[in-house]
Design a protein around this motif. Structure first.
Motif, PDB file in Angstrom:
ATOM      1  N   GLN A   3       0.854  -1.192   0.000  1.00  0.00           N
ATOM      2  CA  GLN A   3       0.000   0.000   0.000  1.00  0.00           C
ATOM      3  C   GLN A   3       0.886   1.237   0.000  1.00  0.00           C
ATOM      4  O   GLN A   3       1.844   1.320   0.767  1.00  0.00           O
ATOM      5  CB  GLN A   3      -0.932   0.026   1.200  1.00  0.00           C
ATOM      6  N   VAL A   4       0.554   2.182  -0.876  1.00  0.00           N
ATOM      7  CA  VAL A   4       1.299   3.432  -1.008  1.00  0.00           C
ATOM      8  C   VAL A   4       0.304   4.577  -0.929  1.00  0.00           C
ATOM      9  O   VAL A   4      -0.750   4.538  -1.577  1.00  0.00           O
ATOM     10  CB  VAL A   4       2.047   3.490  -2.360  1.00  0.00           C
ATOM     11  N   THR A   5       0.629   5.603  -0.141  1.00  0.00           N
ATOM     12  CA  THR A   5      -0.176   6.824  -0.121  1.00  0.00           C
ATOM     13  C   THR A   5       0.393   7.787  -1.156  1.00  0.00           C
ATOM     14  O   THR A   5       1.585   8.096  -1.132  1.00  0.00           O
ATOM     15  CB  THR A   5      -0.167   7.474   1.280  1.00  0.00           C
ATOM     16  N   ARG A  54     -15.248   8.634  -4.685  1.00  0.00           N
ATOM     17  CA  ARG A  54     -16.097   8.337  -3.534  1.00  0.00           C
ATOM     18  C   ARG A  54     -15.219   7.781  -2.425  1.00  0.00           C
ATOM     19  O   ARG A  54     -14.145   7.224  -2.687  1.00  0.00           O
ATOM     20  CB  ARG A  54     -17.159   7.305  -3.914  1.00  0.00           C
ATOM     21  N   ASP A  55     -15.657   7.908  -1.202  1.00  0.00           N
ATOM     22  CA  ASP A  55     -14.897   7.381  -0.071  1.00  0.00           C
ATOM     23  C   ASP A  55     -14.870   5.859  -0.103  1.00  0.00           C
ATOM     24  O   ASP A  55     -15.912   5.216  -0.205  1.00  0.00           O
ATOM     25  CB  ASP A  55     -15.536   7.854   1.242  1.00  0.00           C
ATOM     26  N   ARG A  56     -13.656   5.298  -0.074  1.00  0.00           N
ATOM     27  CA  ARG A  56     -13.422   3.852   0.014  1.00  0.00           C
ATOM     28  C   ARG A  56     -14.011   3.053  -1.152  1.00  0.00           C
ATOM     29  O   ARG A  56     -14.374   1.883  -0.991  1.00  0.00           O
ATOM     30  CB  ARG A  56     -13.954   3.305   1.342  1.00  0.00           C
ATOM     31  N   VAL A  57     -14.096   3.662  -2.320  1.00  0.00           N
ATOM     32  CA  VAL A  57     -14.561   2.961  -3.519  1.00  0.00           C
ATOM     33  C   VAL A  57     -13.390   2.876  -4.487  1.00  0.00           C
ATOM     34  O   VAL A  57     -12.789   3.897  -4.835  1.00  0.00           O
ATOM     35  CB  VAL A  57     -15.755   3.696  -4.179  1.00  0.00           C
ATOM     36  N   TRP A  58     -13.061   1.653  -4.912  1.00  0.00           N
ATOM     37  CA  TRP A  58     -11.963   1.462  -5.851  1.00  0.00           C
ATOM     38  C   TRP A  58     -12.248   2.195  -7.150  1.00  0.00           C
ATOM     39  O   TRP A  58     -13.380   2.201  -7.635  1.00  0.00           O
ATOM     40  CB  TRP A  58     -11.724  -0.021  -6.122  1.00  0.00           C
ATOM     41  N   ILE A  59     -11.217   2.797  -7.713  1.00  0.00           N
ATOM     42  CA  ILE A  59     -11.371   3.647  -8.898  1.00  0.00           C
ATOM     43  C   ILE A  59     -11.208   2.855 -10.191  1.00  0.00           C
ATOM     44  O   ILE A  59     -12.002   3.006 -11.116  1.00  0.00           O
ATOM     45  CB  ILE A  59     -10.378   4.826  -8.835  1.00  0.00           C
ATOM     46  N   VAL A  60     -10.202   2.010 -10.297  1.00  0.00           N
ATOM     47  CA  VAL A  60      -9.926   1.303 -11.553  1.00  0.00           C
ATOM     48  C   VAL A  60     -10.845   0.090 -11.702  1.00  0.00           C
ATOM     49  O   VAL A  60     -11.400  -0.143 -12.770  1.00  0.00           O
ATOM     50  CB  VAL A  60      -8.440   0.898 -11.640  1.00  0.00           C
ATOM     51  N   ARG A  61     -10.988  -0.692 -10.674  1.00  0.00           N
ATOM     52  CA  ARG A  61     -11.915  -1.826 -10.615  1.00  0.00           C
ATOM     53  C   ARG A  61     -11.677  -2.928 -11.629  1.00  0.00           C
ATOM     54  O   ARG A  61     -12.610  -3.500 -12.160  1.00  0.00           O
ATOM     55  CB  ARG A  61     -13.354  -1.348 -10.760  1.00  0.00           C
ATOM     56  N   GLY A  62     -10.441  -3.231 -11.918  1.00  0.00           N
ATOM     57  CA  GLY A  62     -10.206  -4.385 -12.773  1.00  0.00           C
ATOM     58  C   GLY A  62      -8.871  -4.337 -13.484  1.00  0.00           C
ATOM     59  O   GLY A  62      -8.555  -3.351 -14.133  1.00  0.00           O
ATOM     60  N   SER A  63      -8.100  -5.418 -13.361  1.00  0.00           N
ATOM     61  CA  SER A  63      -6.795  -5.461 -14.008  1.00  0.00           C
ATOM     62  C   SER A  63      -6.911  -5.562 -15.524  1.00  0.00           C
ATOM     63  O   SER A  63      -5.958  -5.304 -16.239  1.00  0.00           O
ATOM     64  CB  SER A  63      -5.983  -6.637 -13.471  1.00  0.00           C
ATOM     65  N   LEU A  71      -6.700   2.016  -6.891  1.00  0.00           N
ATOM     66  CA  LEU A  71      -6.604   3.253  -6.109  1.00  0.00           C
ATOM     67  C   LEU A  71      -7.947   3.576  -5.477  1.00  0.00           C
ATOM     68  O   LEU A  71      -8.999   3.277  -6.061  1.00  0.00           O
ATOM     69  CB  LEU A  71      -6.191   4.412  -7.015  1.00  0.00           C
ATOM     70  N   ALA A  72      -7.903   4.207  -4.309  1.00  0.00           N
ATOM     71  CA  ALA A  72      -9.124   4.645  -3.632  1.00  0.00           C
ATOM     72  C   ALA A  72      -8.797   5.828  -2.725  1.00  0.00           C
ATOM     73  O   ALA A  72      -7.665   5.966  -2.249  1.00  0.00           O
ATOM     74  CB  ALA A  72      -9.733   3.519  -2.804  1.00  0.00           C
ATOM     75  N   PHE A  73      -9.787   6.661  -2.497  1.00  0.00           N
ATOM     76  CA  PHE A  73      -9.682   7.729  -1.511  1.00  0.00           C
ATOM     77  C   PHE A  73     -10.221   7.222  -0.187  1.00  0.00           C
ATOM     78  O   PHE A  73     -11.230   6.507  -0.149  1.00  0.00           O
ATOM     79  CB  PHE A  73     -10.478   8.964  -1.952  1.00  0.00           C
ATOM     80  N   GLY A  86      -9.400  19.031   1.581  1.00  0.00           N
ATOM     81  CA  GLY A  86      -8.869  18.070   2.541  1.00  0.00           C
ATOM     82  C   GLY A  86      -7.871  17.089   1.963  1.00  0.00           C
ATOM     83  O   GLY A  86      -7.419  16.173   2.660  1.00  0.00           O
ATOM     84  N   LEU A  87      -7.508  17.270   0.686  1.00  0.00           N
ATOM     85  CA  LEU A  87      -6.563  16.338   0.068  1.00  0.00           C
ATOM     86  C   LEU A  87      -5.205  16.382   0.770  1.00  0.00           C
ATOM     87  O   LEU A  87      -4.715  17.447   1.123  1.00  0.00           O
ATOM     88  CB  LEU A  87      -6.390  16.658  -1.417  1.00  0.00           C
ATOM     89  N   GLY A  88      -4.641  15.223   0.965  1.00  0.00           N
ATOM     90  CA  GLY A  88      -3.329  15.125   1.600  1.00  0.00           C
ATOM     91  C   GLY A  88      -3.374  15.126   3.113  1.00  0.00           C
ATOM     92  O   GLY A  88      -2.369  14.841   3.763  1.00  0.00           O
ATOM     93  N   SER A  89      -4.513  15.436   3.690  1.00  0.00           N
ATOM     94  CA  SER A  89      -4.640  15.425   5.152  1.00  0.00           C
ATOM     95  C   SER A  89      -5.839  14.558   5.537  1.00  0.00           C
ATOM     96  O   SER A  89      -5.681  13.404   5.911  1.00  0.00           O
ATOM     97  CB  SER A  89      -4.757  16.845   5.704  1.00  0.00           C
ATOM     98  N   ARG A  90      -7.033  15.078   5.411  1.00  0.00           N
ATOM     99  CA  ARG A  90      -8.225  14.295   5.728  1.00  0.00           C
ATOM    100  C   ARG A  90      -8.477  13.207   4.687  1.00  0.00           C
ATOM    101  O   ARG A  90      -8.781  12.065   5.023  1.00  0.00           O
ATOM    102  CB  ARG A  90      -9.453  15.200   5.818  1.00  0.00           C
ATOM    103  N   PHE A  91      -8.350  13.536   3.402  1.00  0.00           N
ATOM    104  CA  PHE A  91      -8.628  12.600   2.323  1.00  0.00           C
ATOM    105  C   PHE A  91      -7.308  12.129   1.705  1.00  0.00           C
ATOM    106  O   PHE A  91      -6.587  12.915   1.108  1.00  0.00           O
ATOM    107  CB  PHE A  91      -9.518  13.247   1.251  1.00  0.00           C
ATOM    108  N   LEU A  92      -7.026  10.848   1.888  1.00  0.00           N
ATOM    109  CA  LEU A  92      -5.795  10.264   1.368  1.00  0.00           C
ATOM    110  C   LEU A  92      -6.106   9.417   0.140  1.00  0.00           C
ATOM    111  O   LEU A  92      -7.085   8.663   0.126  1.00  0.00           O
ATOM    112  CB  LEU A  92      -5.128   9.393   2.434  1.00  0.00           C
ATOM    113  N   LEU A  93      -5.257   9.517  -0.866  1.00  0.00           N
ATOM    114  CA  LEU A  93      -5.345   8.652  -2.035  1.00  0.00           C
ATOM    115  C   LEU A  93      -4.343   7.524  -1.837  1.00  0.00           C
ATOM    116  O   LEU A  93      -3.150   7.783  -1.651  1.00  0.00           O
ATOM    117  CB  LEU A  93      -5.037   9.429  -3.312  1.00  0.00           C
ATOM    118  N   VAL A  94      -4.838   6.280  -1.834  1.00  0.00           N
ATOM    119  CA  VAL A  94      -3.957   5.138  -1.636  1.00  0.00           C
ATOM    120  C   VAL A  94      -4.007   4.212  -2.841  1.00  0.00           C
ATOM    121  O   VAL A  94      -5.025   4.080  -3.506  1.00  0.00           O
ATOM    122  CB  VAL A  94      -4.313   4.349  -0.350  1.00  0.00           C
ATOM    123  N   TRP A  95      -2.859   3.586  -3.107  1.00  0.00           N
ATOM    124  CA  TRP A  95      -2.730   2.560  -4.135  1.00  0.00           C
ATOM    125  C   TRP A  95      -2.417   1.253  -3.446  1.00  0.00           C
ATOM    126  O   TRP A  95      -1.592   1.218  -2.523  1.00  0.00           O
ATOM    127  CB  TRP A  95      -1.617   2.921  -5.114  1.00  0.00           C
TER     128      TRP A  95
END
Length: 97
Positions: A3-5, A54-63, A71-73, A86-95
């Motif tokens: 997992q990477v932020t 959306r919060d905790r919804v995968w963005i790509v959804r398929g290899s 990725l998801a926020f 709130g990007l970078g503090s409250r809302f994190l983008l993770v891979w």
């Protein structure tokens, strides 16, 4: 699983270029009146474009789309959908990959 932020700034429109699992990626995040939107390019080819974040919804959804991982926020203070302020503090983008 790894997992990477992804580092983002609290600005309304931005582009980030980085390597994820040996993939040359460009991420674009931009705020509209209707929400925060997301584009992903790998080697300058679009993988996903114009996705509403959306919060905790995968963005790509398929290899099958040619991208390793997904990725998801994540709202670190609740369950709200991300907003640019709130990007970078409250809302994190993770891979995860």
């Amino acid at each position: 699983m790894t997992q990477v932020t992804i580092p983002l700034d609290a600005v309304a429109s931005q582009k980030v270029s980085l390597q994820l699992a040996s993939q040359s990626c460009r991420i674009e995040v931009y705020q509209k009146r209707t929400g925060l939107y997301f584009n992903l390019f790998v080697n300058d080819a679009p993988v996903v474009y114009g996705v509403l974040c959306r919060d905790r919804v995968w963005i790509v959804r398929g290899s099958w789309q040619g991208f390793t991982g997904d990725l998801a926020f994540i709202d670190t203070q609740g369950r709200s959908d991300p907003e640019y302020a709130g990007l970078g503090s409250r809302f994190l983008l993770v891979w995860e990959g």
